[in-house]
Design a protein around this motif. Structure first.
Motif, PDB file in Angstrom:
ATOM      1  N   ALA A 274       0.959  -1.155   0.061  1.00  0.00           N
ATOM      2  CA  ALA A 274       0.075  -0.201  -0.047  1.00  0.00           C
ATOM      3  C   ALA A 274       0.914   1.178   0.077  1.00  0.00           C
ATOM      4  O   ALA A 274       1.979   1.344   0.718  1.00  0.00           O
ATOM      5  N   THR A 275       0.559   2.150  -0.890  1.00  0.00           N
ATOM      6  CA  THR A 275       1.843   3.297  -1.399  1.00  0.00           C
ATOM      7  C   THR A 275       0.812   4.807  -0.998  1.00  0.00           C
ATOM      8  O   THR A 275      -0.279   4.930  -1.297  1.00  0.00           O
ATOM      9  N   VAL A 276       1.645   5.560  -0.055  1.00  0.00           N
ATOM     10  CA  VAL A 276       1.202   7.010  -0.042  1.00  0.00           C
ATOM     11  C   VAL A 276       1.857   7.752  -0.824  1.00  0.00           C
ATOM     12  O   VAL A 276       3.249   7.801  -1.177  1.00  0.00           O
ATOM     13  N   TYR A 277       1.114   8.647  -1.798  1.00  0.00           N
ATOM     14  CA  TYR A 277       1.805   9.475  -2.767  1.00  0.00           C
ATOM     15  C   TYR A 277       1.495  10.766  -2.265  1.00  0.00           C
ATOM     16  O   TYR A 277       0.592  11.204  -1.709  1.00  0.00           O
ATOM     17  N   VAL A 278       2.631  11.910  -2.468  1.00  0.00           N
ATOM     18  CA  VAL A 278       2.410  13.112  -2.320  1.00  0.00           C
ATOM     19  C   VAL A 278       2.828  13.933  -3.789  1.00  0.00           C
ATOM     20  O   VAL A 278       3.641  13.495  -4.332  1.00  0.00           O
ATOM     21  N   VAL A 279       1.754  14.517  -4.134  1.00  0.00           N
ATOM     22  CA  VAL A 279       1.911  15.316  -5.367  1.00  0.00           C
ATOM     23  C   VAL A 279       2.842  16.698  -5.052  1.00  0.00           C
ATOM     24  O   VAL A 279       2.863  17.314  -4.398  1.00  0.00           O
ATOM     25  N   VAL A 280       4.041  16.430  -5.780  1.00  0.00           N
ATOM     26  CA  VAL A 280       5.200  17.665  -5.781  1.00  0.00           C
ATOM     27  C   VAL A 280       4.633  18.579  -6.854  1.00  0.00           C
ATOM     28  O   VAL A 280       4.724  19.864  -6.686  1.00  0.00           O
ATOM     29  N   GLU A 281       4.616  18.280  -8.180  1.00  0.00           N
ATOM     30  CA  GLU A 281       4.252  19.275  -9.175  1.00  0.00           C
ATOM     31  C   GLU A 281       3.346  18.515 -10.199  1.00  0.00           C
ATOM     32  O   GLU A 281       3.461  17.261 -10.353  1.00  0.00           O
ATOM     33  N   GLY A 282       2.759  19.424 -10.935  1.00  0.00           N
ATOM     34  CA  GLY A 282       1.728  18.823 -11.999  1.00  0.00           C
ATOM     35  C   GLY A 282       0.449  18.625 -11.773  1.00  0.00           C
ATOM     36  O   GLY A 282      -0.022  18.716 -10.363  1.00  0.00           O
ATOM     37  N   HIS A 283      -0.267  18.039 -12.548  1.00  0.00           N
ATOM     38  CA  HIS A 283      -1.935  17.733 -12.543  1.00  0.00           C
ATOM     39  C   HIS A 283      -1.985  16.543 -13.096  1.00  0.00           C
ATOM     40  O   HIS A 283      -1.566  16.018 -14.020  1.00  0.00           O
ATOM     41  N   GLY A 284      -3.114  15.871 -12.616  1.00  0.00           N
ATOM     42  CA  GLY A 284      -3.256  14.426 -13.229  1.00  0.00           C
ATOM     43  C   GLY A 284      -4.507  13.688 -12.504  1.00  0.00           C
ATOM     44  O   GLY A 284      -4.997  14.240 -11.771  1.00  0.00           O
ATOM     45  N   LYS A 285      -4.871  12.572 -13.115  1.00  0.00           N
ATOM     46  CA  LYS A 285      -5.835  11.601 -12.540  1.00  0.00           C
ATOM     47  C   LYS A 285      -5.268  10.352 -12.430  1.00  0.00           C
ATOM     48  O   LYS A 285      -4.420   9.884 -13.137  1.00  0.00           O
ATOM     49  N   THR A 286      -5.740   9.571 -11.069  1.00  0.00           N
ATOM     50  CA  THR A 286      -5.148   8.507 -10.946  1.00  0.00           C
ATOM     51  C   THR A 286      -6.502   7.436 -10.640  1.00  0.00           C
ATOM     52  O   THR A 286      -7.373   7.908  -9.871  1.00  0.00           O
ATOM     53  N   ARG A 287      -6.574   6.388 -11.522  1.00  0.00           N
ATOM     54  CA  ARG A 287      -7.587   5.456 -11.204  1.00  0.00           C
ATOM     55  C   ARG A 287      -7.268   4.372 -10.225  1.00  0.00           C
ATOM     56  O   ARG A 287      -6.088   3.934 -10.490  1.00  0.00           O
ATOM     57  N   ILE A 288      -7.822   4.267  -8.980  1.00  0.00           N
ATOM     58  CA  ILE A 288      -7.490   3.197  -7.986  1.00  0.00           C
ATOM     59  C   ILE A 288      -8.557   2.161  -7.994  1.00  0.00           C
ATOM     60  O   ILE A 288      -9.531   2.778  -7.365  1.00  0.00           O
ATOM     61  N   GLY A 289      -8.308   1.139  -8.290  1.00  0.00           N
ATOM     62  CA  GLY A 289      -9.625   0.153  -8.363  1.00  0.00           C
ATOM     63  C   GLY A 289     -10.625   0.584  -9.349  1.00  0.00           C
ATOM     64  O   GLY A 289     -10.563   1.095 -10.457  1.00  0.00           O
ATOM     65  N   ASP A 290     -11.980   0.936  -8.632  1.00  0.00           N
ATOM     66  CA  ASP A 290     -13.064   1.515  -9.340  1.00  0.00           C
ATOM     67  C   ASP A 290     -13.153   2.970  -9.176  1.00  0.00           C
ATOM     68  O   ASP A 290     -14.181   3.555  -9.795  1.00  0.00           O
ATOM     69  N   GLU A 291     -12.147   3.360  -8.667  1.00  0.00           N
ATOM     70  CA  GLU A 291     -12.493   5.225  -8.334  1.00  0.00           C
ATOM     71  C   GLU A 291     -11.263   5.890  -8.936  1.00  0.00           C
ATOM     72  O   GLU A 291     -10.358   5.626  -9.382  1.00  0.00           O
ATOM     73  N   THR A 292     -11.678   7.076  -9.326  1.00  0.00           N
ATOM     74  CA  THR A 292     -10.736   8.054  -9.997  1.00  0.00           C
ATOM     75  C   THR A 292     -10.604   9.344  -8.957  1.00  0.00           C
ATOM     76  O   THR A 292     -11.561   9.865  -8.753  1.00  0.00           O
ATOM     77  N   ILE A 293      -9.375   9.465  -8.802  1.00  0.00           N
ATOM     78  CA  ILE A 293      -9.202  10.717  -8.170  1.00  0.00           C
ATOM     79  C   ILE A 293      -8.420  11.828  -8.755  1.00  0.00           C
ATOM     80  O   ILE A 293      -7.647  11.471  -9.847  1.00  0.00           O
ATOM     81  N   GLU A 294      -8.638  13.209  -8.686  1.00  0.00           N
ATOM     82  CA  GLU A 294      -7.926  13.894  -9.603  1.00  0.00           C
ATOM     83  C   GLU A 294      -7.132  14.909  -8.375  1.00  0.00           C
ATOM     84  O   GLU A 294      -7.538  15.072  -7.338  1.00  0.00           O
ATOM     85  N   TRP A 295      -5.813  15.165  -8.817  1.00  0.00           N
ATOM     86  CA  TRP A 295      -4.894  15.715  -8.022  1.00  0.00           C
ATOM     87  C   TRP A 295      -4.100  16.858  -8.505  1.00  0.00           C
ATOM     88  O   TRP A 295      -4.151  17.062  -9.497  1.00  0.00           O
ATOM     89  N   GLN A 296      -3.697  17.714  -7.524  1.00  0.00           N
ATOM     90  CA  GLN A 296      -2.686  18.828  -7.883  1.00  0.00           C
ATOM     91  C   GLN A 296      -1.630  18.921  -6.760  1.00  0.00           C
ATOM     92  O   GLN A 296      -1.620  18.256  -5.871  1.00  0.00           O
ATOM     93  N   PRO A 297      -0.680  19.782  -6.893  1.00  0.00           N
ATOM     94  CA  PRO A 297       0.183  19.895  -6.072  1.00  0.00           C
ATOM     95  C   PRO A 297      -0.048  20.121  -4.698  1.00  0.00           C
ATOM     96  O   PRO A 297      -1.213  20.641  -4.284  1.00  0.00           O
ATOM     97  N   LYS A 298       0.745  19.244  -3.738  1.00  0.00           N
ATOM     98  CA  LYS A 298       0.567  19.279  -2.321  1.00  0.00           C
ATOM     99  C   LYS A 298      -0.363  18.419  -1.886  1.00  0.00           C
ATOM    100  O   LYS A 298      -0.609  18.062  -0.579  1.00  0.00           O
ATOM    101  N   ASP A 299      -1.346  17.837  -2.664  1.00  0.00           N
ATOM    102  CA  ASP A 299      -2.401  16.706  -2.275  1.00  0.00           C
ATOM    103  C   ASP A 299      -1.703  15.432  -2.112  1.00  0.00           C
ATOM    104  O   ASP A 299      -0.707  15.068  -2.489  1.00  0.00           O
ATOM    105  N   ILE A 300      -2.371  14.673  -1.222  1.00  0.00           N
ATOM    106  CA  ILE A 300      -1.773  13.386  -0.671  1.00  0.00           C
ATOM    107  C   ILE A 300      -2.876  12.313  -0.922  1.00  0.00           C
ATOM    108  O   ILE A 300      -4.058  12.525  -0.568  1.00  0.00           O
TER     109      ILE A 300
END
Ligand code: 1HN
Length: 341
Positions: A274-300
């Motif tokens: 199981a992994t914890v991510y910290v967004v340092v730069e950039g924008h994107g979306k990550t699909r995890i199982g059936d969910e999609t999350i959208e992220w931007q800098p400093k989100d975790i």
């Protein structure tokens, strides 16, 4: 139709016994079945609560002024995954988070502010955004902020792992701040330039380097991303290492930094850490199982064990991440799977 053994179960309970056949398939599962849930914390919301905490309590009173990232699938357990703790710490200008030590290992990943310091076993290091800083287990550490802005970083600790092993020891120093007994930069001079002291012998399991500055990590990723092709699943991904033996930098927490170019759509990937991510730069979306999350800098955000994960990058991104992969690899348990192209 299984035999009805409820009466028997109740009969043996007072003797502190239980039949295996009632629980066997939840104990030994065909695949990891975790309570950990995928989740993302928006930085703006967490920051606003943290700044409010800054008015309620001082770093000295709190010992550490931190808001814990609690996984919604593991409420009240002070953990972001089954094995790891994460929190967001605030040190205001002029404040000291007093010296203590514990058997838990800690990482700091600097999110906001520049110029505060942590002192680890008598050596001070200045912290800047994107720096990965280590407090080895049982090392004395205190933090201070001599800059004129609030300093915020993410703490990652192996607290749940040590809780499970019943191996927690901790103590406070009598002084609030350690005196500097080692000149700042001496460790880097000896260990950070592809050099080691000629007769260096150690039984330490943590890297002697305790600040991996973002300026250098970013330079590596930048060069890689301009000179080579990305991995289908990870883009450009590097792990932080202990220069003495090439192992992970910490004995219980594996740490990584990766970059992914604009327009990159990764192949699905899963692994047992199981992994914890910290967004340092950039924008994107990550699909995890059936969910999609959208992220931007400093989100975790957090990806549970064995959940398929895939990224879609809207703007060139840099992600820091950490997990218990180092522990699983030592035990021969770590497993990964890549989607066939
Ligand atoms: C700790 O020592 C720190 O040193 C941060 O900054 C968070 C959470 C639990 C126990 C010890 C620090 C912590 C912690």
């Amino acid at each position: 139709m299984p035999a009805d053994t409820r009466e028997f179960t109740e009969k043996i309970a007072p003797d502190h016994l239980a039949p295996l056949w009632n629980v066997m398939h939840s104990l030994v599962r065909p695949e990891p079945g975790t309570g950990t849930r995928p989740w993302k914390w928006d930085y703006a919301a967490v920051r606003s609560h943290l700044m409010e905490a800054g008015e309620l309590i001082s770093a000295m009173e709190a010992e550490r002024r931190v808001l814990i990232y609690e996984n919604p699938g593991l409420p009240g357990q002070s953990r972001i995954t089954n094995s790891l703790y994460a929190g967001l710490q605030l040190v205001m200008p002029g404040e000291i988070a007093p010296a203590h030590r514990h058997t838990q290992s800690a990482l700091r990943f600097v999110i906001e502010g520049s110029g505060a310091h942590t002192t680890v076993n008598g050596e001070k290091t200045i912290m800047r955004p994107g720096d990965f800083v280590i407090t080895p287990h049982w090392a004395w550490h205190d933090h201070g902020n001599d800059s004129d802005e609030p300093m915020i970083w993410l703490d990652g600790l192996d607290i749940p792992l040590l809780q499970f092993l019943d191996a927690s020891f901790a103590e406070r120093m009598t002084a609030d701040a350690q005196s500097e007994t080692v000149p700042s930069g001496l460790t880097d001079a000896q260990f950070s330039n592809g050099l080691l002291p000629v007769d260096h012998r150690t039984t330490a399991v943590t890297s002697p380097v305790f600040n991996y500055p973002y300026s250098r990590t970013r330079e590596s990723l930048y060069t890689l991303s301009r000179q080579s092709d990305p991995d289908n699943c990870h883009g450009y991904k590097l792990r932080y290492t202990n220069p003495v033996n090439g192992d992970y930098a910490m004995p219980t927490i594996a740490t990584f930094m990766q970059s992914m170019p604009t327009g990159f759509a990764s192949h699905a990937y899963r692994s047992t850490d199981a992994t914890v991510y910290v967004v340092v730069e950039g924008h994107g979306k990550t699909r995890i199982g059936d969910e999609t999350i959208e992220w931007q800098p400093k989100d975790i955000f957090v990806v549970p064990s064995w959940f398929p994960v895939s990224h879609n990058i809207d703007e060139e991104a840099v992600l820091f991440s950490f997990s218990d992969r180092v522990v699983q690899e030592k035990l021969g348990l770590w497993k990964e799977s890549r989607e066939e192209p």
